[in-house]
Motif scaffolding. Structure first.
Motif, PDB file in Angstrom:
ATOM      1  N   GLU A  75     -25.070  87.310  46.603  1.00  0.00           N
ATOM      2  CA  GLU A  75     -25.615  85.944  46.552  1.00  0.00           C
ATOM      3  C   GLU A  75     -26.437  85.777  45.269  1.00  0.00           C
ATOM      4  OE1 GLU A  75     -28.756  85.106  49.315  1.00  0.00           O
ATOM      5  OE2 GLU A  75     -28.221  83.002  49.452  1.00  0.00           O
ATOM      6  N   TYR A  76     -27.291  86.762  44.977  1.00  0.00           N
ATOM      7  CA  TYR A  76     -28.113  86.723  43.764  1.00  0.00           C
ATOM      8  C   TYR A  76     -27.235  86.634  42.512  1.00  0.00           C
ATOM      9  CZ  TYR A  76     -30.956  88.388  39.896  1.00  0.00           C
ATOM     10  OH  TYR A  76     -31.552  88.495  38.669  1.00  0.00           O
ATOM     11  N   LEU A  77     -26.110  87.348  42.518  1.00  0.00           N
ATOM     12  CA  LEU A  77     -25.215  87.394  41.358  1.00  0.00           C
ATOM     13  C   LEU A  77     -24.309  86.161  41.256  1.00  0.00           C
ATOM     14  CD1 LEU A  77     -24.117  91.139  41.662  1.00  0.00           C
ATOM     15  CD2 LEU A  77     -25.710  90.231  39.960  1.00  0.00           C
ATOM     16  N   GLY A  78     -24.403  85.292  42.266  1.00  0.00           N
ATOM     17  CA  GLY A  78     -23.598  84.065  42.238  1.00  0.00           C
ATOM     18  C   GLY A  78     -22.248  84.197  42.925  1.00  0.00           C
ATOM     19  N   PHE A  79     -22.089  85.253  43.739  1.00  0.00           N
ATOM     20  CA  PHE A  79     -20.829  85.462  44.457  1.00  0.00           C
ATOM     21  C   PHE A  79     -20.977  85.264  45.961  1.00  0.00           C
ATOM     22  CE2 PHE A  79     -20.327  88.408  40.716  1.00  0.00           C
ATOM     23  CZ  PHE A  79     -19.334  87.684  40.077  1.00  0.00           C
ATOM     24  N   SER A  80     -21.861  84.360  46.341  1.00  0.00           N
ATOM     25  CA  SER A  80     -22.076  84.102  47.764  1.00  0.00           C
ATOM     26  C   SER A  80     -20.794  83.560  48.388  1.00  0.00           C
ATOM     27  CB  SER A  80     -23.210  83.082  47.893  1.00  0.00           C
ATOM     28  OG  SER A  80     -23.567  82.964  49.227  1.00  0.00           O
ATOM     29  N   PRO A  81     -20.349  84.125  49.523  1.00  0.00           N
ATOM     30  CA  PRO A  81     -19.094  83.619  50.106  1.00  0.00           C
ATOM     31  C   PRO A  81     -19.277  82.219  50.712  1.00  0.00           C
ATOM     32  CG  PRO A  81     -20.101  85.240  51.558  1.00  0.00           C
ATOM     33  CD  PRO A  81     -20.919  85.228  50.290  1.00  0.00           C
ATOM     34  N   TYR A  82     -18.211  81.433  50.657  1.00  0.00           N
ATOM     35  CA  TYR A  82     -18.243  80.096  51.247  1.00  0.00           C
ATOM     36  C   TYR A  82     -17.929  80.221  52.739  1.00  0.00           C
ATOM     37  CZ  TYR A  82     -17.350  75.149  52.012  1.00  0.00           C
ATOM     38  OH  TYR A  82     -17.400  73.873  52.492  1.00  0.00           O
ATOM     39  N   LEU A  83     -18.886  79.804  53.578  1.00  0.00           N
ATOM     40  CA  LEU A  83     -18.752  80.008  55.021  1.00  0.00           C
ATOM     41  C   LEU A  83     -18.798  78.695  55.819  1.00  0.00           C
ATOM     42  CD1 LEU A  83     -21.213  83.064  55.356  1.00  0.00           C
ATOM     43  CD2 LEU A  83     -18.738  83.166  55.131  1.00  0.00           C
ATOM     44  N   GLU A  84     -18.787  77.556  55.138  1.00  0.00           N
ATOM     45  CA  GLU A  84     -18.904  76.258  55.822  1.00  0.00           C
ATOM     46  C   GLU A  84     -17.585  75.819  56.460  1.00  0.00           C
ATOM     47  OE1 GLU A  84     -22.011  74.766  55.890  1.00  0.00           O
ATOM     48  OE2 GLU A  84     -22.550  76.641  54.874  1.00  0.00           O
ATOM     49  N   GLY A  85     -16.494  76.320  55.930  1.00  0.00           N
ATOM     50  CA  GLY A  85     -15.173  75.915  56.411  1.00  0.00           C
ATOM     51  C   GLY A  85     -14.142  76.609  55.551  1.00  0.00           C
ATOM     52  N   CYS A  86     -12.897  76.131  55.617  1.00  0.00           N
ATOM     53  CA  CYS A  86     -11.829  76.750  54.812  1.00  0.00           C
ATOM     54  C   CYS A  86     -12.094  76.487  53.317  1.00  0.00           C
ATOM     55  CB  CYS A  86     -10.483  76.183  55.234  1.00  0.00           C
ATOM     56  SG  CYS A  86      -9.121  76.775  54.217  1.00  0.00           S
ATOM     57  N   THR A  87     -12.095  77.550  52.513  1.00  0.00           N
ATOM     58  CA  THR A  87     -12.341  77.404  51.061  1.00  0.00           C
ATOM     59  C   THR A  87     -11.233  76.604  50.393  1.00  0.00           C
ATOM     60  OG1 THR A  87     -11.494  79.671  51.016  1.00  0.00           O
ATOM     61  CG2 THR A  87     -13.701  79.357  50.216  1.00  0.00           C
ATOM     62  N   LEU A  88     -10.038  76.558  51.015  1.00  0.00           N
ATOM     63  CA  LEU A  88      -8.886  75.918  50.367  1.00  0.00           C
ATOM     64  C   LEU A  88      -8.689  74.458  50.786  1.00  0.00           C
ATOM     65  CD1 LEU A  88      -6.511  78.986  50.591  1.00  0.00           C
ATOM     66  CD2 LEU A  88      -7.650  78.130  48.545  1.00  0.00           C
ATOM     67  N   CYS A  89      -8.975  74.142  52.077  1.00  0.00           N
ATOM     68  CA  CYS A  89      -8.738  72.750  52.507  1.00  0.00           C
ATOM     69  C   CYS A  89      -9.970  72.099  53.145  1.00  0.00           C
ATOM     70  CB  CYS A  89      -7.548  72.682  53.461  1.00  0.00           C
ATOM     71  SG  CYS A  89      -7.935  73.309  55.109  1.00  0.00           S
ATOM     72  N   GLY A  90     -10.996  72.887  53.405  1.00  0.00           N
ATOM     73  CA  GLY A  90     -12.231  72.319  53.959  1.00  0.00           C
ATOM     74  C   GLY A  90     -12.279  72.235  55.477  1.00  0.00           C
TER      75      GLY A  90
END
Ligand SMILES: [Zn+2]
Length: 245
Positions: free
Chosen positions: A143-158
């Protein structure tokens, strides 16, 4: 030149000549730096304790062309007890290695150093599952390095409903968008990732996972780390050998 004062942990130590050392310090104010400590290996030298591996010390440094120079240092906390347990030492060595490789000489590392210290306290003294501690540090470092994973929904379609995790896409992926090489992720593992990223640094360690979910978390965090940071850490291979997996 002006002397600089900061606190930091010695994360690597190289012996040069008979009594001199070059140490890598993860500092509060300047990120990861390298400093020469002349005569630090002498038996009676007051700098010996403060510049030893995993020492957390207050340093007075003189900036130089390639290296800083340790003018003086006072030991605040020694994590030397780590060296008496092969498993704890392997955890600490890997985390020190990972930090030394990814953090540069940079400003604004105070919070990350505090997380690093919490991690080291747990490695040195805690009786709980240290693999969880490792995962928490790795994910917070990403997260500090800017590689925090996207966990809100699908990264490709939302789409909200997700069942896969893709380190390459940098987060969760839904049933429709997933491809064959992506691995499934359980709701418990998603929750653990969310909890770690949303909690402040001390609370982030305060949870328990079943062995299956911990295994899954280690897998996904590990693959995210590999795809974000293209580097082989021999200390991680060694840790895996020590842990027997
Ligand atoms: Zn999708």
């Amino acid at each position: 030149m002006e002397l600089l004062k900061t606190t930091g942990v010695v994360i690597r130590q190289t012996k040069v000549k008979e009594n001199d050392l070059i140490i890598t310090i993860f500092t509060k104010d300047f990120g990861v730096i390298r400093a020469a400590a002349k005569g630090a290996r002498g038996f009676k030298n007051q700098r010996a304790a403060g510049t030893s591996l995993f020492a957390y010390s207050e340093f007075v440094l003189l900036p130089g062309k390639d290296l800083y120079r340790v003018q003086s240092c006072d030991l605040i906390e020694s994590f030397y007890s780590l060296t008496s347990n092969i498993e704890r030492l392997a955890f600490a060595t890997y985390i020190a290695d990972l930090t030394g490789y990814t953090v540069q000489e940079e400003e604004g590392t105070e919070r990350l150093l505090s997380l690093f210290l919490n991690t080291f306290y747990l490695f040195a003294r805690w009786g709980g599952e240290l693999r969880t501690v490792k995962c928490v540090y790795e994910l917070k470092l990403l997260e500090y390095l800017g590689f925090s994973p996207y966990l809100e929904g699908c990264t490709l379609c939302g789409k909200e409903d997700t069942t896969y995790f893709s380190p390459k896409e940098g987060g969760l992926v839904c049933e429709n968008c997933h491809s064959v090489q992506m691995q499934k992720i359980s709701p418990a593992c998603k929750n653990a990732m969310q909890y770690i990223l949303e909690s402040d640094d001390k609370k982030a360690f305060a949870f328990r996972l079943s062995p299956e979910v911990l295994y899954e978390l280690e897998y996904h965090v590990g693959s995210l780390l590999t795809s974000s940071i293209d580097h082989t850490f021999y200390s991680l291979d060694y840790l895996k050998t020590v842990l027997g997996n």
